[in-house]
Design a protein around this motif. Structure first.
Motif, PDB file in Angstrom:
ATOM      1  N   MET A 177       0.836  -1.185   0.000  1.00  0.00           N
ATOM      2  CA  MET A 177       0.000   0.000   0.000  1.00  0.00           C
ATOM      3  C   MET A 177       0.880   1.247   0.000  1.00  0.00           C
ATOM      4  O   MET A 177       1.732   1.419   0.850  1.00  0.00           O
ATOM      5  N   ALA A 178       0.663   2.124  -0.940  1.00  0.00           N
ATOM      6  CA  ALA A 178       1.466   3.344  -1.047  1.00  0.00           C
ATOM      7  C   ALA A 178       1.059   4.337   0.035  1.00  0.00           C
ATOM      8  O   ALA A 178      -0.103   4.454   0.382  1.00  0.00           O
ATOM      9  N   LEU A 179       2.047   5.043   0.578  1.00  0.00           N
ATOM     10  CA  LEU A 179       1.789   6.047   1.606  1.00  0.00           C
ATOM     11  C   LEU A 179       1.422   7.370   0.954  1.00  0.00           C
ATOM     12  O   LEU A 179       2.033   7.781  -0.025  1.00  0.00           O
ATOM     13  N   ASP A 180       0.407   8.029   1.498  1.00  0.00           N
ATOM     14  CA  ASP A 180       0.047   9.373   1.062  1.00  0.00           C
ATOM     15  C   ASP A 180       0.942  10.335   1.815  1.00  0.00           C
ATOM     16  O   ASP A 180       0.799  10.526   3.012  1.00  0.00           O
ATOM     17  N   SER A 223       8.585   8.940   1.981  1.00  0.00           N
ATOM     18  CA  SER A 223       8.542  10.109   1.085  1.00  0.00           C
ATOM     19  C   SER A 223       8.694  11.432   1.828  1.00  0.00           C
ATOM     20  O   SER A 223       8.222  12.462   1.363  1.00  0.00           O
ATOM     21  N   LEU A 224       9.378  11.410   2.959  1.00  0.00           N
ATOM     22  CA  LEU A 224       9.673  12.647   3.683  1.00  0.00           C
ATOM     23  C   LEU A 224      10.922  13.317   3.131  1.00  0.00           C
ATOM     24  O   LEU A 224      11.100  14.528   3.287  1.00  0.00           O
ATOM     25  N   ALA A 247      14.885  17.470   1.878  1.00  0.00           N
ATOM     26  CA  ALA A 247      13.504  17.366   2.340  1.00  0.00           C
ATOM     27  C   ALA A 247      12.575  17.320   1.129  1.00  0.00           C
ATOM     28  O   ALA A 247      12.767  18.053   0.163  1.00  0.00           O
ATOM     29  N   ALA A 248      11.587  16.450   1.180  1.00  0.00           N
ATOM     30  CA  ALA A 248      10.638  16.337   0.082  1.00  0.00           C
ATOM     31  C   ALA A 248       9.654  17.508   0.069  1.00  0.00           C
ATOM     32  O   ALA A 248       9.142  17.886  -0.979  1.00  0.00           O
TER      33      ALA A 248
END
Length: 128
Positions: free
Chosen positions: A1-4, A58-59, A73-74
């Motif tokens: 499951m992909a993280l939002d 994705s941070l 940083a993203a």
């Protein structure tokens, strides 16, 4: 499951590293570790592992073009702060921004800070 990534909230350790990234710009793990180790007894591999986890969440983004990976940083500092504040207002203050502000402004608020807040409110009032 992909993280939002708009829902992912950084942990305290991750936020500490994000603050370093926002301050320094895109550094290597070694450079980040040097900053962290100036105030905390933390191993290089610990910093690397946290950055890897942050990358999975994705941070941060990672530049792998050179031997030493460079992290950034993203999201901007402002974006992350806004997200954390919205979450705090929702969870701790029942969605009330005014309750947060009233709690934040207490006896420890300096006269200069109160003046800065007053100027901000005045400028926001003029915009509406």
């Amino acid at each position: 499951m992909a993280l939002d990534k708009s829902v992912v909230k950084p942990t305290e350790a991750e936020l500490s590293l994000l603050n370093i990234l926002w301050q320094m710009g895109p550094p290597t793990v070694k450079q980040i570790h040097e900053v962290v180790s100036a105030t905390h007894k933390t191993g290089y591999t610990t910093v690397l592992k946290i950055l890897q986890i942050m990358h999975e969440k994705s941070l941060v983004i990672r530049d792998e073009t050179n031997r030493a990976h460079v992290y950034a940083a993203a999201n901007s500092e402002t974006h992350t702060q806004s997200s954390l504040i919205k979450d705090l207002i929702s969870k701790a203050f029942g969605g009330s921004t005014s309750k947060l502000v009233m709690r934040a402004i207490d006896d420890s608020t300096s006269a200069q800070e109160i003046d800065d807040i007053r100027q901000l409110l005045n400028s926001l009032e003029k915009e509406t």
